[in-house]
Each structure stands twice: as structure tokens, then as C-alpha cells.
Design a protein around this motif. Sequence first.
Motif, PDB file in Angstrom:
ATOM      1  N   ALA A 218       0.751  -1.223  -0.206  1.00 56.43           N
ATOM      2  CA  ALA A 218      -0.223  -0.041   0.022  1.00 56.43           C
ATOM      3  C   ALA A 218       0.877   1.258  -0.042  1.00 56.43           C
ATOM      4  N   ALA A 219       1.908   1.354   0.691  1.00 54.72           N
ATOM      5  CA  ALA A 219       2.771   2.355   0.903  1.00 54.72           C
ATOM      6  C   ALA A 219       3.330   2.820  -0.435  1.00 54.72           C
ATOM      7  N   ALA A 220       3.903   1.528  -1.142  1.00 52.71           N
ATOM      8  CA  ALA A 220       4.370   2.014  -2.457  1.00 52.71           C
ATOM      9  C   ALA A 220       3.184   2.428  -3.374  1.00 52.71           C
ATOM     10  N   ALA A 221       2.171   1.803  -3.316  1.00 51.71           N
ATOM     11  CA  ALA A 221       1.001   2.239  -4.237  1.00 51.71           C
ATOM     12  C   ALA A 221       0.624   3.582  -4.246  1.00 51.71           C
ATOM     13  N   PHE A 222       0.741   4.122  -2.708  1.00 54.35           N
ATOM     14  CA  PHE A 222       0.099   5.651  -2.654  1.00 54.35           C
ATOM     15  C   PHE A 222       1.345   6.541  -3.028  1.00 54.35           C
ATOM     16  N   ASN A 223       2.397   6.230  -2.820  1.00 53.58           N
ATOM     17  CA  ASN A 223       3.442   6.924  -3.402  1.00 53.58           C
ATOM     18  C   ASN A 223       3.546   7.007  -4.908  1.00 53.58           C
ATOM     19  N   ALA A 224       3.129   6.121  -5.629  1.00 55.80           N
ATOM     20  CA  ALA A 224       2.948   6.164  -7.118  1.00 55.80           C
ATOM     21  C   ALA A 224       1.876   6.857  -7.428  1.00 55.80           C
ATOM     22  N   GLY A 225       0.794   7.079  -6.769  1.00 54.28           N
ATOM     23  CA  GLY A 225      -0.306   7.878  -6.836  1.00 54.28           C
ATOM     24  C   GLY A 225       0.131   9.421  -6.815  1.00 54.28           C
ATOM     25  N   LEU A 226       1.051   9.580  -5.539  1.00 51.88           N
ATOM     26  CA  LEU A 226       1.417  11.086  -5.377  1.00 51.88           C
ATOM     27  C   LEU A 226       2.155  11.469  -6.456  1.00 51.88           C
ATOM     28  N   ASP A 227       2.995  10.512  -6.984  1.00 51.03           N
ATOM     29  CA  ASP A 227       3.952  10.763  -8.367  1.00 51.03           C
ATOM     30  C   ASP A 227       3.054  11.264  -9.569  1.00 51.03           C
ATOM     31  N   ALA A 228       2.017  10.677  -9.756  1.00 48.69           N
ATOM     32  CA  ALA A 228       1.033  10.779 -10.569  1.00 48.69           C
ATOM     33  C   ALA A 228       0.018  12.186 -10.468  1.00 48.69           C
ATOM     34  N   VAL A 229      -0.034  12.605  -9.330  1.00 53.19           N
ATOM     35  CA  VAL A 229      -1.192  13.722  -9.304  1.00 53.19           C
ATOM     36  C   VAL A 229      -0.909  14.732  -9.855  1.00 53.19           C
ATOM     37  N   ALA A 315       3.280  17.218  -0.936  1.00 56.97           N
ATOM     38  CA  ALA A 315       3.248  15.867  -1.739  1.00 56.97           C
ATOM     39  C   ALA A 315       4.520  15.292  -1.509  1.00 56.97           C
ATOM     40  N   ASP A 316       5.720  15.999  -1.128  1.00 59.32           N
ATOM     41  CA  ASP A 316       7.234  15.520  -0.917  1.00 59.32           C
ATOM     42  C   ASP A 316       7.215  14.439   0.234  1.00 59.32           C
ATOM     43  N   LEU A 317       6.236  14.691   1.058  1.00 57.23           N
ATOM     44  CA  LEU A 317       6.180  13.626   2.411  1.00 57.23           C
ATOM     45  C   LEU A 317       5.795  12.023   1.992  1.00 57.23           C
ATOM     46  N   ARG A 318       6.468  11.304   1.736  1.00 60.01           N
ATOM     47  CA  ARG A 318       6.198   9.781   1.218  1.00 60.01           C
ATOM     48  C   ARG A 318       5.882   8.888   2.352  1.00 60.01           C
ATOM     49  N   TYR A 319       5.011   7.912   1.910  1.00 57.38           N
ATOM     50  CA  TYR A 319       4.922   6.903   2.958  1.00 57.38           C
ATOM     51  C   TYR A 319       6.194   6.069   2.944  1.00 57.38           C
ATOM     52  N   ASP A 320       6.173   5.544   4.413  1.00 54.66           N
ATOM     53  CA  ASP A 320       7.234   4.481   4.481  1.00 54.66           C
ATOM     54  C   ASP A 320       7.179   3.025   3.938  1.00 54.66           C
ATOM     55  N   SER A 325       2.867  -1.823   8.418  1.00 54.86           N
ATOM     56  CA  SER A 325       1.512  -1.649   8.489  1.00 54.86           C
ATOM     57  C   SER A 325       1.323  -0.115   9.201  1.00 54.86           C
ATOM     58  N   ALA A 326       0.132   0.514   9.323  1.00 51.05           N
ATOM     59  CA  ALA A 326       0.080   1.829  10.051  1.00 51.05           C
ATOM     60  C   ALA A 326       0.676   3.004   9.168  1.00 51.05           C
ATOM     61  N   ILE A 327       0.808   2.665   7.966  1.00 54.98           N
ATOM     62  CA  ILE A 327       1.757   3.527   7.207  1.00 54.98           C
ATOM     63  C   ILE A 327       0.935   5.136   6.998  1.00 54.98           C
ATOM     64  N   ASP A 328      -0.287   5.217   7.065  1.00 52.38           N
ATOM     65  CA  ASP A 328      -1.081   6.208   7.077  1.00 52.38           C
ATOM     66  C   ASP A 328      -0.883   7.224   8.638  1.00 52.38           C
ATOM     67  N   TRP A 329      -0.761   6.362   9.681  1.00 53.93           N
ATOM     68  CA  TRP A 329      -0.494   7.094  11.025  1.00 53.93           C
ATOM     69  C   TRP A 329       0.853   7.760  10.918  1.00 53.93           C
ATOM     70  N   ASP A 330       1.803   6.854  10.502  1.00 55.87           N
ATOM     71  CA  ASP A 330       3.219   7.496  10.570  1.00 55.87           C
ATOM     72  C   ASP A 330       3.364   8.811   9.499  1.00 55.87           C
ATOM     73  N   VAL A 369       2.027  -0.804  14.069  1.00 61.90           N
ATOM     74  CA  VAL A 369       1.677  -0.097  15.047  1.00 61.90           C
ATOM     75  C   VAL A 369       2.780   0.281  16.209  1.00 61.90           C
ATOM     76  N   ARG A 370       3.424  -0.778  16.722  1.00 65.51           N
ATOM     77  CA  ARG A 370       4.653  -0.938  17.538  1.00 65.51           C
ATOM     78  C   ARG A 370       5.727   0.295  16.979  1.00 65.51           C
ATOM     79  N   ILE A 371       6.058  -0.017  15.736  1.00 67.89           N
ATOM     80  CA  ILE A 371       7.227   0.768  15.247  1.00 67.89           C
ATOM     81  C   ILE A 371       6.775   2.336  15.174  1.00 67.89           C
ATOM     82  N   VAL A 372       5.591   2.516  14.886  1.00 73.67           N
ATOM     83  CA  VAL A 372       5.346   4.008  14.936  1.00 73.67           C
ATOM     84  C   VAL A 372       5.092   4.545  16.141  1.00 73.67           C
ATOM     85  N   ARG A 373       4.658   3.679  17.034  1.00 73.60           N
ATOM     86  CA  ARG A 373       4.471   4.239  18.472  1.00 73.60           C
ATOM     87  C   ARG A 373       6.083   4.699  18.975  1.00 73.60           C
TER      88      ARG A 373
END
Length: 710
Positions: A218-229, A315-320, A325-330, A369-373
Motif C-alpha cells: 500500500a505504501a508504494a502504491a500511494f507513493n506512485a499515486g502521489l507521483d501521478a497527481v 506531496a514530498d512527504l512520502r509513505y514509508d 502497516s500503520a503507514i497512514d498513521w506514520d 503500530v509498535r514501530i510507529v509508536r
Amino acid sequence: MSGDHRQTAKRILKPVLRPPLVRLRRLLGVPDAAAADRRLDRLEAEVGALHHAAAAAGPGSGPAAGELRSVTDAHAAALSAHGQWLADLERWVTSCVKTLSTLGSQPLGGGPTERVEPLDVNAALRSHIEVGTVMDWVRHLPEVPEDRLISVVTATRNRPRLLRQAVASVLAQSYPRFEIVVVDDGDAEDGPGSAAEALSVFSDERIRVVRTAARRGAAAAFNAGLDAVTGDVITALDDDNLMHPDWLRSLAWAFATFTDVDVVYGARTIEDKGARDGVGSMSMPMLEFFPYVRRKHERANYIDRNVLAYRSGLADLRYDEQLPSAIDWDHSLRMFRRAEPLPLPVVACYYRTVVEHRVTDEPGARDGVRIVRTRAFTGRPMRVLVHTAMYPVISETYIADDIDALRDCGADVQVTATMEAVSWTEGASSPRLDVDTVISDFAPDVALLHWSTHAEGQLPMMERHGLPFACRVHSFDTDPDRVKRLLDHPLCVAVFAHETDLALLPDGVVGLMPMVGPGHEIPSGPAARSGVVSVSAGLPKKDFPTLIEAMAALPDIERTIVVGRSNGFESVPDEVVAMAAAADPAIRVAVNMPRSEVLDLVARSSVLLYTLAPDGSMGMPMSIVEAMLAGTLVVCADRPAAHQMLGPDVRVYATADDIACQVREIEAGGPEVEAARRRLQARAERYRDPAQARRIHDVLSARITARLEA
């Protein structure tokens, strides 16, 4: 939007929106309105026909009359049942309203280690009203500028039916100027099962499909979307959710109105908050909209990706892409550190929970979740709640030193107490007594509790809030069984104790030396010293009769007893004053002397007396540490701790006469006395070691980090 597109959207959304309404009606026991009306009409028609038949047959008790009575009774029973149902419903609603009005800020239930939030009914009602009001305002604005292109990013994988429904909800928007960038992270390159094939039912140039290498995540997919918008504003929609028809219109209005705001977030309607693994719990849909509090956001992700929108400059802030998981929280935590979000009281999406293969239900979701916390904790100052029985008691200087040490290390510290202190520490602010409110507002990472007896009594509160805690054990409460119970508690991260007490306590207790922080300057005494001083809390274990007897035997020397007034022993200082006056009126007794004056007095004196009752515990008294740093010699009770603190220059007593003899020897002075002063000062420097001063902070930080990573 064309009529064909609206019809297509309605056709796709109707089977999605109808089942929750049907479930809600069944949950409340509400019959289908049309079916109920038809049944009542049929019964009334039968009653009318039978009345007519009975009238035609004339008086009597024929079959028609009996059938009429039967149907009439059924009709009356149906009407009575309907009336009873309405009455029961009215009583239930009234009861709910009364219950909610009295709830106030009662905590919600949870497991013993869950941290819960208070239920503020008034705030919840206000947020619901605010959302409805603002949405109505936006919906009825005569004009909303349409010069702003809004990009909607959707990532999908092998869910064509859900994807069609999500895209249909975007096409149903009341704001027309948008683009939908769908990133296909599925298995099918093209054809059946692909996002392009699923969306072929729509003929709209605003939809674009982007492919990624299969299953990049999901993170790579959303980053690809940010590249395309290409839009000025970016928002997201997961493929299993539905966008509210006025969300994009609300965004266009908000970003045009609040020109200095870069990030907004809205509300969401959650289908069934109790659903697990795609299975509903029959909970009613609920509106979720909270004010933004960074501390609470670090604890849990309540700003979902589907309610977030931001200007394209972020948009330069990318998903990790390394997070499991918890990519949107991070992502939102990092974004909100750069730009403070504006809460926008409008519904952004219909958040579906009764669907299969949700990311939050997949194995390994908690790892992210643990990593983000952990990242959130290590990326900011540690928040410590110092919770005491009473503070600031003037004699308990070690508590103030712990607070200073934590703050000197950069920790954010709040102080609470269970009762007001009867004495007051110089320069200390009043602690708050509403500890539950402080915990909720401050959201501490850990509570530091002084004294094991106090800590054990506070365990229910720690459990209620799911708050990790540490305990500072002191010499008067070194019961090994109690300390073991604290160590074994699942919320306990550390137990600290004086190094001299470690042999008495279970394994796992962390040794701490008393520290005099840099904020407390130790004055240097004059070359010619004279006088005897005793500094202590006003506790009976200090053996004041022996102390006063010894001082009375030294009439030619200045003698001062400094005593603090302690909770539960409020009368002790007055008793000391009376005993001293009876023994020798020249003995000065100072009650609640400020610490700065105590330090000056100790530095001018030649001897510090530290008396204890035969069964009194010693610990590692701060008054002895301060006397050593000032070069004042110490005469004290014979305890292992005294030998450990003072080393070969320890001077112990057994009787009041021993004290008087030791004092006269020190008062006489000479090279050996001066050498002993210098050795004690050098020995005491370890109590000002910066590394030791950091120890309590560093141990707490390491233990909390390990707990978050576990």
C-alpha cells in the motif's frame, strides 16, 4: 456530472447503503413500514367485510359473527402491540437521554492494560451538531470556487467490486473539478480482475489508472499515486470506503477560505466499530470527529487517511515503504509535525468495516503500530507524570531533585499528588490533585511514583488508564514482598531503590544514588566553623529525645534543629519545640526552614547530627549528602548505609554522651579534622555526577522504548 454517471453511481451504491439501514431497523425491532401498513389495511378491510356480512345475516351468533370477533380481536391486538412498542421505545429513548446527561466524563470500560479516554457526552454532541451545521452551510453556499483541481488517490488490489463502489462515490461528488488516480497493485496486469477492467463501466476522463509492479504494498502504491497527481489539493480514498458527496466541495471551500492552512481533516461515519475480520457486531453506525491533540495522536491513529487533505506542496512527504502497516498513521504524524492540521467539521467518508481483507485485520498489523509508536516516543521529549502522596513536602528534597534531573534531561514533567502537603518547598509550584484529568490531558508515557506503599495503592488508577509506571522505593518501605508485587505488575517498567537497600530487595531493582542537581548550589563554609545542626523530617523515628539530650550537653556551642512538618505527623515539630525549650531554651528549633537557608546553615556549621531510633531505617539521607559536599562532618547512627556513604570518616554514636564527645572533638579542630572535611567533599562529588543524574531518565526512556517495541 452527467445523468448517466449519476445513475451508474446510484446503481452501484444502492446495494451498499441499504443493508446497514435494514440491519439498524432489525436491531431496533422496527417493522418494515410498507409491510406494516399493508397488514393494517388488510385487517381493516376484513373487519369491514365481516361487519357487512354480520349486518346482512341479522342478529345471532352465526359463523360470520364468530369470525368477525376473531378478526376484530386480532386487529385490536395488532394495534395494542404497536402502541406498546411505541411506548417502550419512548421510555428507552428517554432513559438513554437521562443516562447520557449524567455520564459527564466517566471513563469508558477497557481491559486492565488499556489506556482509555473519558466519555465527554456534551463535547460529542457539540461535535455532531457542528458537523451538521458546517455541512449544511457548505451545501447551501451559492458559489464555491471551482478553480482548484482536487486529486483523489486510491490504491487497490484485486477488489474490483469494492473499487467500483469507491470510484462511484467520487463520481457522485457535488464538486466537479477533480481527478481520480487509481493505483493498481493487484496481480492482473490487464483484463479481468484488473482495475482498468473493473472501471470500464465508467466513461469519464477524470479517472486515470496507474500500474505498479505487482504487490509492492500500500505504501508504494500511494507513493506512485502521489507521483501521478496534478491537483492543487490531495486527498485519499481507500478502495473499501465511500466518499461523502460533499467532501470535495467542502475542501474547495476550506482551502479557499483558510489561505494559511495547508492540512485539514474531517469526520467519518464508521459502519460498525465493533466489527472484526469483516464480521459485523451489530453495532450502530457512529460519527467520529475529535479535536486534534498531538499527544493523543501519538498514542493512537484517530486521523484516518480517508479524512485527510493537504495542499500539493506537502506531496514530498512520502509513505514509508518499509513499514508493515500503520503507514497512514506514520505519514500523518510526520505531516502534522510540519503543518498544524485544521479540523474541518464535515463528513469525509463512510468508513466500512464489514468487508473482507481489511489491512487492519491482517496478521502482522500490530508490528507497524509498535514501530510507529516507538518512533513517536523517541522523536520527542519523554512525558513523565510524577505522582506523589503529598508534594511539595519541605523535607522531601529528593523528590524535587528527581523532578529537576528529569527536566534537565529534557523530559516534560507534570506533578500531581493525592493530598495537599502541610509544608511547602521553596520555589515549588502547587501540584494538581485531579490526577485523572491530568493523565487524560497530558497523556504521559510513564508515571513515577515515590514510595512502594503509595505505588501499590495507586495501581487501580494505573490500570484504569493503562499507564506504565516506575516506583522509587525509600528506606522506610523496603518490604520485599510488596516490591516483588510491583515488579511483577504488567505495567511496571522499573523499580528504583537506594544502593544500600538492594541486598534486601528482589532481583531486578535498579540502584540509584541520591543526587544533588546543578540547580542547587552548595555554599562553601568559612575557614573557622562552629555550631551543630540537625536537619530532618518531623518523624518520630528521628529520636528527638536523644538529639536534644546531646545538644543540652553542649551549652557553649550554637545548636539548631531544623524540622519539617510532615503529613500525618503535624504535631511532631511542636513537640520538638517544647522538648528543646524544656531542656535548654538556647537550643534553636526552626520549623519548615527553606532549603537555601538550610544549606547556608549546614555550610557554616562544623557538625551535622543525624539521629535515629534503634529500629529506625536510614536510607541515604540528602541532608548527609549536602553536609559532605559543604565539608561539614557528620555524626550519625550506626547503620550500614552510614558506612557506605561516609567511608572511613564515618562517626557513629550509641548514646547522647557519644554524640557530645564526637562534637567536642570536631569543634576542637586540627589537621585531621580538616583532612576529613576534604576527604568527605571529594567522596561526595559522586553525588553530583552528571551521568548518575541522567540515570533515572535514561532507564525510564530505555524501558519504555523496549516496551513499545515488544
